[in-house]
Write a protein that holds these residues in place. Sequence first.
Motif, PDB file in Angstrom:
ATOM      1  N   PRO A  22       0.798  -1.282  -0.156  1.00 52.49           N
ATOM      2  CA  PRO A  22       0.185   0.226  -0.094  1.00 52.49           C
ATOM      3  C   PRO A  22       1.063   1.376  -0.061  1.00 52.49           C
ATOM      4  O   PRO A  22       2.063   1.205   0.902  1.00 52.49           O
ATOM      5  CB  PRO A  22      -0.486  -0.140   1.418  1.00 52.49           C
ATOM      6  CG  PRO A  22      -0.460  -1.314   1.826  1.00 52.49           C
ATOM      7  CD  PRO A  22       0.800  -1.910   1.112  1.00 52.49           C
ATOM      8  N   LEU A  23       0.058   2.432  -0.692  1.00 50.46           N
ATOM      9  CA  LEU A  23       0.862   3.847  -0.520  1.00 50.46           C
ATOM     10  C   LEU A  23      -0.378   4.922  -0.101  1.00 50.46           C
ATOM     11  O   LEU A  23      -1.161   4.643  -1.287  1.00 50.46           O
ATOM     12  CB  LEU A  23       1.767   4.163  -1.837  1.00 50.46           C
ATOM     13  CG  LEU A  23       1.504   5.524  -2.376  1.00 50.46           C
ATOM     14  CD1 LEU A  23       2.880   5.856  -0.979  1.00 50.46           C
ATOM     15  CD2 LEU A  23       2.667   5.801  -3.564  1.00 50.46           C
ATOM     16  N   VAL A  24      -0.316   4.799   0.885  1.00 53.85           N
ATOM     17  CA  VAL A  24      -1.746   5.585   1.111  1.00 53.85           C
ATOM     18  C   VAL A  24      -0.753   6.814   1.368  1.00 53.85           C
ATOM     19  O   VAL A  24      -0.167   7.637   1.711  1.00 53.85           O
ATOM     20  CB  VAL A  24      -1.369   5.621   3.104  1.00 53.85           C
ATOM     21  CG1 VAL A  24      -2.805   6.569   3.609  1.00 53.85           C
ATOM     22  CG2 VAL A  24      -1.721   4.076   3.455  1.00 53.85           C
ATOM     23  N   ASP A  25      -2.195   8.232   0.635  1.00 43.20           N
ATOM     24  CA  ASP A  25      -1.611   9.340   0.288  1.00 43.20           C
ATOM     25  C   ASP A  25      -2.689  10.064   1.562  1.00 43.20           C
ATOM     26  O   ASP A  25      -4.706   9.799   1.396  1.00 43.20           O
ATOM     27  CB  ASP A  25      -2.116  10.567  -1.077  1.00 43.20           C
ATOM     28  CG  ASP A  25      -2.133  11.067  -0.849  1.00 43.20           C
ATOM     29  OD1 ASP A  25      -2.088  11.923  -0.623  1.00 43.20           O
ATOM     30  OD2 ASP A  25      -2.234  11.994  -2.477  1.00 43.20           O
ATOM     31  N   LEU A  26      -2.142  10.414   2.229  1.00 43.41           N
ATOM     32  CA  LEU A  26      -3.348  11.591   3.250  1.00 43.41           C
ATOM     33  C   LEU A  26      -3.227  12.340   3.403  1.00 43.41           C
ATOM     34  O   LEU A  26      -1.971  13.160   4.032  1.00 43.41           O
ATOM     35  CB  LEU A  26      -2.774  10.357   5.199  1.00 43.41           C
ATOM     36  CG  LEU A  26      -3.693  11.063   5.671  1.00 43.41           C
ATOM     37  CD1 LEU A  26      -4.599  10.315   6.248  1.00 43.41           C
ATOM     38  CD2 LEU A  26      -2.963  10.467   7.022  1.00 43.41           C
ATOM     39  N   ALA A  27      -3.864  13.543   2.696  1.00 49.03           N
ATOM     40  CA  ALA A  27      -4.131  14.966   2.244  1.00 49.03           C
ATOM     41  C   ALA A  27      -4.895  15.927   3.675  1.00 49.03           C
ATOM     42  O   ALA A  27      -4.358  16.299   3.367  1.00 49.03           O
ATOM     43  CB  ALA A  27      -3.611  15.195   1.597  1.00 49.03           C
ATOM     44  N   LEU A  80       7.114  11.786   3.556  1.00 49.84           N
ATOM     45  CA  LEU A  80       7.076  10.739   3.516  1.00 49.84           C
ATOM     46  C   LEU A  80       7.231   9.772   4.148  1.00 49.84           C
ATOM     47  O   LEU A  80       9.309   9.811   4.610  1.00 49.84           O
ATOM     48  CB  LEU A  80       8.189   9.681   2.009  1.00 49.84           C
ATOM     49  CG  LEU A  80       7.972   8.821   1.425  1.00 49.84           C
ATOM     50  CD1 LEU A  80       6.793   8.038   1.558  1.00 49.84           C
ATOM     51  CD2 LEU A  80       8.634   8.766   0.424  1.00 49.84           C
ATOM     52  N   ILE A  81       6.907   8.367   5.106  1.00 47.17           N
ATOM     53  CA  ILE A  81       6.894   8.015   5.761  1.00 47.17           C
ATOM     54  C   ILE A  81       7.373   5.413   4.461  1.00 47.17           C
ATOM     55  O   ILE A  81       6.340   5.815   3.876  1.00 47.17           O
ATOM     56  CB  ILE A  81       6.101   7.677   6.818  1.00 47.17           C
ATOM     57  CG1 ILE A  81       6.183   8.764   7.617  1.00 47.17           C
ATOM     58  CG2 ILE A  81       6.301   6.416   8.168  1.00 47.17           C
ATOM     59  CD1 ILE A  81       4.637   9.049   8.864  1.00 47.17           C
ATOM     60  N   GLY A  82       7.788   5.333   5.366  1.00 47.10           N
ATOM     61  CA  GLY A  82       8.491   4.328   5.025  1.00 47.10           C
ATOM     62  C   GLY A  82       8.191   2.939   6.098  1.00 47.10           C
ATOM     63  O   GLY A  82       9.132   2.987   7.230  1.00 47.10           O
ATOM     64  N   ALA A  99       2.581   8.887   2.330  1.00 46.30           N
ATOM     65  CA  ALA A  99       2.556  10.329   1.929  1.00 46.30           C
ATOM     66  C   ALA A  99       1.955  10.968   3.044  1.00 46.30           C
ATOM     67  O   ALA A  99       0.457  11.491   2.624  1.00 46.30           O
ATOM     68  CB  ALA A  99       2.757  11.135   0.676  1.00 46.30           C
ATOM     69  N   ALA A 100       2.277  12.152   4.002  1.00 47.11           N
ATOM     70  CA  ALA A 100       1.462  13.053   4.448  1.00 47.11           C
ATOM     71  C   ALA A 100       1.745  14.502   3.765  1.00 47.11           C
ATOM     72  O   ALA A 100       3.059  15.010   3.672  1.00 47.11           O
ATOM     73  CB  ALA A 100       1.715  12.113   5.831  1.00 47.11           C
ATOM     74  N   SER A 101       0.881  15.339   4.117  1.00 44.35           N
ATOM     75  CA  SER A 101       1.335  16.642   3.451  1.00 44.35           C
ATOM     76  C   SER A 101       0.680  17.413   5.600  1.00 44.35           C
ATOM     77  O   SER A 101      -0.506  17.280   6.043  1.00 44.35           O
ATOM     78  CB  SER A 101      -0.250  16.896   2.671  1.00 44.35           C
ATOM     79  OG  SER A 101       0.167  19.412   2.364  1.00 44.35           O
ATOM     80  N   CYS A 102       0.739  19.124   5.022  1.00 46.77           N
ATOM     81  CA  CYS A 102       0.851  19.460   6.313  1.00 46.77           C
ATOM     82  C   CYS A 102       0.045  20.889   5.823  1.00 46.77           C
ATOM     83  O   CYS A 102      -0.563  21.968   6.863  1.00 46.77           O
ATOM     84  CB  CYS A 102       1.342  20.079   6.897  1.00 46.77           C
ATOM     85  SG  CYS A 102       2.793  18.565   8.215  1.00 46.77           S
TER      86      CYS A 102
END
Length: 393
Positions: A205-210, A255-257, A238-241
């Motif tokens: 999984p590659l999660v986009d958490l925006a 980016l968290i692995g 992958a997360a955004s602030c």
Amino acid sequence: MFDQLKAQPQDKILQLIAMFRDDPRTTKIDLGVGVYKDATGLTPVMRAVKAAEKKLWETETTKTYTGLAGEPAYNAALSAMILGDAVPTDRLASIATPGGTGAIRQALELIRLATPTATVWISNPTWPNHPSIIKFLGMNMAEYRYFDAATRGVDFVGLMEDLAKVKSGDVVLLHGCCHNPTGANLDGAQWDQVITLLAQRGAIPLVDLAYQGFGDGLTEDAAATRKIAAAFPEVLIAASCSKNFGIYRERTGILIGIGAAAGKGVLQGNLNFLNRQNFSFPPDHGARLVTMILEDAALKADWMAELEEVRLNMLTLRQSLADELRKATNSDRFDFVASHRGMFSRLGLTEAQVNTLREDHAIYMVGDSRINIAGLNARTVPILAAAIAQVAG
């Protein structure tokens, strides 16, 4: 050399922004650009951010480079906000990135570096930058069904049928919450089924958490991401602030692995390497503000309170728009707007109807009828509803 370049297709949202800017009508309404706006149309600087910036201005002593991965305190604080205690920290590697887009780009670069033949599965529809970057990198891409045009909800049957075709080692890009562009989201039971299926298929999984904090709450919006993180041996997040801290222009992401503890050093080294190749050291101003807020109890409490005000305001606007559309159309066909979450909803209008809204009513939205709920206010909700009722028949 330059005469060999070909013109690139224009970004539709950026094109829409320019059209809105050049429209002289004072009654125009912008529902295209994906930023939060208050009732006055301003994208405000959050109170805690202002306070942190003042403190930083008073105490900062240097503007020297940060580390390749960013500041450890930022990575730790944001990882904890996203994951809670779902995964032991000795399995986490992370890098600060220029916004959520930078995190997505670095995640895809890492996938290509590790397994260049892997297929990246994306929802149909998804955020346009997802397929754009994947294609630019020359990676294999496939789509899984997501949105039911009839119900304006998730096409869960189609989604599960398509994800059953995923091969071991393929990457599946998932929206952690507040699906962009549809606003339609999986419920808890559906997430459980997706996780079970993808684990059986051997997917990564590659999660986009925006939009954490924009849907059902800061913790609630992280629930699916935490389930995924705990269920798989390897995950990318992958997360955004930009949205939840309101620092769009500071380009603050991560980016968290997640992998095996024994391989953490190699994973971290490769993440650092990618940062070095693309931009060397990540921007620090926004990351430092986020760190200060998350590490200070008073600032964090004020930030969480204001974020909740933002979230509730969007829910109020959703319900108001659904109510006004029900009255204007004398039907329940738009009731789904109230059940969607996040900034966006796809209304199900045709491109011709969207064009009519723009040309005749000065109402701007993306061609697929995605609207930014946060672009509305109490005055414009009934205007939009009346216009939609007129063009939709």
